[in-house]
Design a protein around this motif. Structure first.
Motif, PDB file in Angstrom:
ATOM      1  N   TYR A  40      -5.725  -3.120   2.812  1.00  0.00           N
ATOM      2  CA  TYR A  40      -7.027  -2.569   2.398  1.00  0.00           C
ATOM      3  C   TYR A  40      -7.939  -3.678   1.869  1.00  0.00           C
ATOM      4  CZ  TYR A  40     -10.470  -0.631  -0.770  1.00  0.00           C
ATOM      5  OH  TYR A  40     -11.629  -0.386  -1.428  1.00  0.00           O
TER       6      TYR A  40
ATOM      7  N   GLY B 140       0.806  -1.223   0.000  1.00  0.00           N
ATOM      8  CA  GLY B 140       0.000   0.000   0.000  1.00  0.00           C
ATOM      9  C   GLY B 140       0.833   1.264   0.000  1.00  0.00           C
TER      10      GLY B 140
ATOM     11  N   ASP C 218     -10.928   7.663   8.304  1.00  0.00           N
ATOM     12  CA  ASP C 218     -11.642   8.039   7.082  1.00  0.00           C
ATOM     13  C   ASP C 218     -12.926   8.775   7.394  1.00  0.00           C
ATOM     14  OD1 ASP C 218      -9.894   7.186   5.235  1.00  0.00           O
ATOM     15  OD2 ASP C 218     -11.143   5.586   4.410  1.00  0.00           O
TER      16      ASP C 218
ATOM     17  N   GLU D 285      -0.378   4.129  -2.332  1.00  0.00           N
ATOM     18  CA  GLU D 285      -1.792   4.499  -2.219  1.00  0.00           C
ATOM     19  C   GLU D 285      -2.012   5.967  -2.599  1.00  0.00           C
ATOM     20  OE1 GLU D 285      -3.589   3.605   1.544  1.00  0.00           O
ATOM     21  OE2 GLU D 285      -5.591   3.628   0.649  1.00  0.00           O
TER      22      GLU D 285
ATOM     23  N   ARG E   7      -4.872  -0.680   9.758  1.00  0.00           N
ATOM     24  CA  ARG E   7      -5.702  -0.352   8.582  1.00  0.00           C
ATOM     25  C   ARG E   7      -7.193  -0.331   8.958  1.00  0.00           C
ATOM     26  NH1 ARG E   7      -4.897   1.594   3.227  1.00  0.00           N
ATOM     27  NH2 ARG E   7      -7.049   1.988   2.773  1.00  0.00           N
TER      28      ARG E   7
ATOM     29  N   ASP F  41      -9.591   2.693   8.382  1.00  0.00           N
ATOM     30  CA  ASP F  41     -10.778   2.645   7.519  1.00  0.00           C
ATOM     31  C   ASP F  41     -12.056   2.975   8.276  1.00  0.00           C
ATOM     32  OD1 ASP F  41      -9.230   2.021   5.357  1.00  0.00           O
ATOM     33  OD2 ASP F  41      -9.620  -0.128   5.428  1.00  0.00           O
TER      34      ASP F  41
ATOM     35  N   GLY G  94      -4.601   0.572  -1.568  1.00  0.00           N
ATOM     36  CA  GLY G  94      -4.017   0.358  -0.252  1.00  0.00           C
ATOM     37  C   GLY G  94      -3.473  -1.037  -0.016  1.00  0.00           C
TER      38      GLY G  94
ATOM     39  N   SER H 284      -9.305  -5.556   4.795  1.00  0.00           N
ATOM     40  CA  SER H 284     -10.217  -4.699   5.557  1.00  0.00           C
ATOM     41  C   SER H 284     -11.560  -4.593   4.835  1.00  0.00           C
ATOM     42  CB  SER H 284      -9.571  -3.315   5.716  1.00  0.00           C
ATOM     43  OG  SER H 284     -10.462  -2.393   6.281  1.00  0.00           O
ATOM     44  N   ASP H 285     -11.498  -4.488   3.511  1.00  0.00           N
ATOM     45  CA  ASP H 285     -12.720  -4.380   2.715  1.00  0.00           C
ATOM     46  C   ASP H 285     -13.479  -5.708   2.681  1.00  0.00           C
ATOM     47  OD1 ASP H 285     -14.357  -2.641   1.333  1.00  0.00           O
ATOM     48  OD2 ASP H 285     -13.523  -3.159  -0.624  1.00  0.00           O
TER      49      ASP H 285
END
Lengths: 171, 107
Positions: free
Chosen positions: A154, A141, B86, A144, B78, B82, A150, A157-158
């Motif tokens: 990322y 990342g 953010d 980014e 992270r 997030d 990321g 995390s997503d």
């Protein structure tokens, strides 16, 4: 950080409230992979020697154009080395983001999915990036701010957000 | 177990533990002896700090032959980024956009 060539293995771990089977599908089935992370449709032939690939999406091509990169049709490719659903997947991995990346050759990526009890699974990604400092910067990342995303942190995390809340982070 | 922001914040609220994370950030996959040679502290003290980092999910160990290697896991940070940072950044950005609209309307 300066791109540090001494870092050859990256490790990422996340706990997700979902069964190993659901997480396995979310990683290996295109109808799932296009819903989180970088949104590519991953296609896996889940047997040793089978191929896996991610075709570039329109969004990836548009982003690439902004960065001055001609994103190829075949964005990510590799070979399946081990497939033990829903617990262990080992693949070779190359990101085709231009000649410099392709010259680094194939790296080795392992997914481990363990049942942690109480409906929680432990997902660990181990990316052996020996000889691939350019790709290592992307997966960490570090790019980014330049629009390259990321990385794996990322991505996981997503994935966690999608499986636990039904929505990706930017949905 | 991770997913526990308190453990992450607690782990980060100590200069020695941040130093250990920085060492792993520079080069990952280190043994305990490598990590404790950087610190003026007993091995037991370093192990205690590593334990707190492991409980928070920020450090993960793996065996490689006879050695136990310590890896930095950036995902808990992270997740905080997030889910928290953010969120506030967006609010800040929209507050600025509102201010701009207001000022332009008044002009």
């Amino acid at each position: 950080m300066t791109t540090d060539t001494m870092v050859t293995t990256q490790l990422y771990r996340v706990y997700i409230k979902a069964s190993p089977e659901v997480i396995w599908d979310a990683i290996t089935r295109p109808e799932w992979t296009e819903r989180y992370g970088f949104g590519g449709r991953a296609e896996y032939d889940l047997r040793p020697g089978g191929t896996h690939r991610v075709a570039a999406t329109k969004a990836m091509k548009a982003q690439g154009a902004k960065l001055g990169i001609d994103v190829p049709e075949l964005m990510i490719e590799g070979e399946v080395l081990e497939s033990d659903p829903p617990h262990r997947l080992v693949v070779t991995f190359r990101m085709n983001m231009g000649a410099e990346y392709e010259a680094e050759g194939f790296t080795r990526l392992t997914y481990e999915i363990e049942d942690g009890g109480s409906g929680v699974s432990k997902v660990t990604m181990i990316h052996d990036l020996e000889g691939a400092p350019k790709l290592a910067a992307v997966t960490a990342g570090e790019l980014e701010a330049e629009g390259a995303g990321g990385g794996w942190a990322y991505f996981l995390s997503d994935l966690k957000s999608l499986l636990e809340t039904g929505r990706p982070l930017r949905g | 177990m991770a997913g526990d922001d308190d453990l992450v914040f607690k782990a980060l609220a100590d200069p020695t533990r941040r130093f250990l994370l920085d060492r792993l950030f520079q080069r990952d996959g280190r043994t305990l002896s490598e990590l404790d040679s950087d610190l003026d502290m007993t091995r037991f003290g370093v192990m205690k700090h590593l334990r707190v980092l492991q409980d928070a999910g920020l450090v993960v160990t793996r065996r490689s032959g006879r050695e136990k290697l310590h890896f930095l896991n950036p995902v808990p940070i992270r997740l905080i980024h997030d889910r928290w940072i953010d969120k506030y950044r967006e609010r800040q950005a929209s507050a600025l956009a509102d201010l701009k609209a207001e000022l332009e309307e008044g002009a």
